[in-house]
Design an enzyme around this catalytic site. Structure first.
Site, mmCIF file in Angstrom:
data_model
loop_
_atom_site.group_PDB
_atom_site.id
_atom_site.type_symbol
_atom_site.label_atom_id
_atom_site.label_comp_id
_atom_site.label_asym_id
_atom_site.label_seq_id
_atom_site.Cartn_x
_atom_site.Cartn_y
_atom_site.Cartn_z
ATOM 1 N N GLY A 46 41.283 58.522 -30.512
ATOM 2 C CA GLY A 46 39.915 58.507 -30.025
ATOM 3 C C GLY A 46 39.390 59.898 -29.747
ATOM 4 C CG HIS B 272 41.625 62.606 -25.777
ATOM 5 N ND1 HIS B 272 41.637 62.329 -24.431
ATOM 6 C CD2 HIS B 272 41.656 61.396 -26.413
ATOM 7 C CE1 HIS B 272 41.684 61.020 -24.253
ATOM 8 N NE2 HIS B 272 41.680 60.438 -25.445
ATOM 9 C CG ASP C 208 45.528 55.596 -31.595
ATOM 10 O OD1 ASP C 208 44.410 55.208 -31.975
ATOM 11 O OD2 ASP C 208 45.691 56.422 -30.687
ATOM 12 C CG HIS D 28 42.677 56.738 -22.629
ATOM 13 N ND1 HIS D 28 43.994 56.734 -23.050
ATOM 14 C CD2 HIS D 28 41.967 57.365 -23.595
ATOM 15 C CE1 HIS D 28 44.068 57.311 -24.239
ATOM 16 N NE2 HIS D 28 42.855 57.712 -24.588
#
Length: 327
Positions: A49, A52, A105, A214
């Protein structure tokens, strides 16, 4: 930002525009080396995602990664995007999939690997699972992957530049991943653009030890503590899990989750440096800065990478990207 729905795509457009010598975007939400795949070299691909940076896209370059698939903020890219990244990295010697241990993922990269097998492109997988707060040692395979990814990127990239085989590059990445332990703490939440609200709530006078990048639950939540006390707890947890002892060498990463300034990172590093000295453990190639963030979250992660001669050689090998250069 402009519109939340455009956040990721406009960020990637800006990233490629700012660093045109490094990054190209051959497909939507796929970033690859500007120079294209290197023939005869193992390709190294990551993905995950957005939110980051510099992980994941920032570490594309010589001695590091070849391509990356990026999803929405804190959301996995699709299997099709991951397969596209793998194709962009394929120089005929196979592709290593190197990424964090998160369900979406894993599922999508497994699907992408199956897609590429039908195209006669061989691939292997190394999962980063370095967050000691997310599971006990007996269940280490369930741990999340966090900033230890940086070390695995570096080791795998250096081994690939030596024109090692896919199995050899995979072994170096796995060995380095297994040598990493990380833990962090949060001081404030971040806001996912499309959600428009904080990922969690944390009173201004409190902190949470072990929180994930997260917003996953940590180990404890309590009143703010002095930097040395927090650094000591992180050090003790990491060293107990890693098992390094007197006479050994480690690399130490003190990483900002986004909002925490360098000045405060160096206060933490100062204490960890002293503790490692007291333990008789040497430090090689320390890293202090923003290497794996969580939007604008305030907090710090600490990673220890236990070195042997092979890992140390790979960490000291040259690499070049906009966020990390070794000469």
């Amino acid at each position: 930002m402009n519109a939340p729905v455009d956040y990721v795509d406009e960020m990637l457009d800006g990233l490629c525009a700012a660093h045109p010598g490094y990054f190209a975007q051959p497909e939507r939400r796929v970033i690859a080396r500007q120079s294209g795949p290197v023939q005869g070299k193992v390709g190294i691909v990551t993905g995950g995602g957005s939110g980051h940076l510099p992980i994941f896209t920032g570490y594309i370059g010589p001695g590091l990664l070849d391509a990356c698939a990026i999803g929405d903020v804190f959301a996995s890219p699709s299997a099709e995007q991951m397969a596209g990244a793998m194709r962009c990295a394929d120089g005929g010697a196979g592709v290593l999939r190197l990424y964090g241990n998160y369900g979406g993922d894993v599922m999508n990269f497994d699907m992408a690997g199956e897609m590429l097998e039908m195209e006669d492109i061989r691939s292997t997988t190394v999962l980063l699972a370095d967050d000691v707060a997310s599971a006990p040692p007996a269940e280490a395979a369930k741990r999340r992957g966090v900033a230890g990814m940086v070390y695995a990127f570096k080791a795998a990239g250096a081994r690939a530049e030596e024109r090692a085989s896919l199995d050899e590059v995979t072994a170096a990445a796995q060995k380095t991943a297994d040598a990493c332990r990380s833990i962090g703490f949060a001081l404030s939440p971040c806001i996912v653009p499309q959600a428009g609200k904080p990922t969690f709530t944390l009173p201004e006078d409190q902190m949470e030890m072990g929180m994930g990048i997260h917003g996953e639950p940590g180990i404890w939540r309590d009143k703010l503590k002095p930097a040395d006390a927090v650094a000591d707890e992180m050090f003790d947890r990491l060293l107990a899990d890693l098992g390094a002892g007197r006479g050994e060498r480690v690399s130490l990463l003190v990483n900002s989750l986004g909002a925490t300034p360098l000045e405060e990172l160096y206060i933490v590093y100062r204490r960890l440096n002293a503790r490692l000295g007291e333990a008789g453990i040497g430090i090689v190639s320390p890293l202090v800065g923003r290497y794996a963030t969580s939007m604008e979250m305030a907090g710090v992660t600490v990673t220890l990478c236990r070195l042997d001669s092979e890992i140390e050689h790979l960490l000291l090998a040259p690499c070049d990207c906009p966020f990390w250069t070794v000469r």
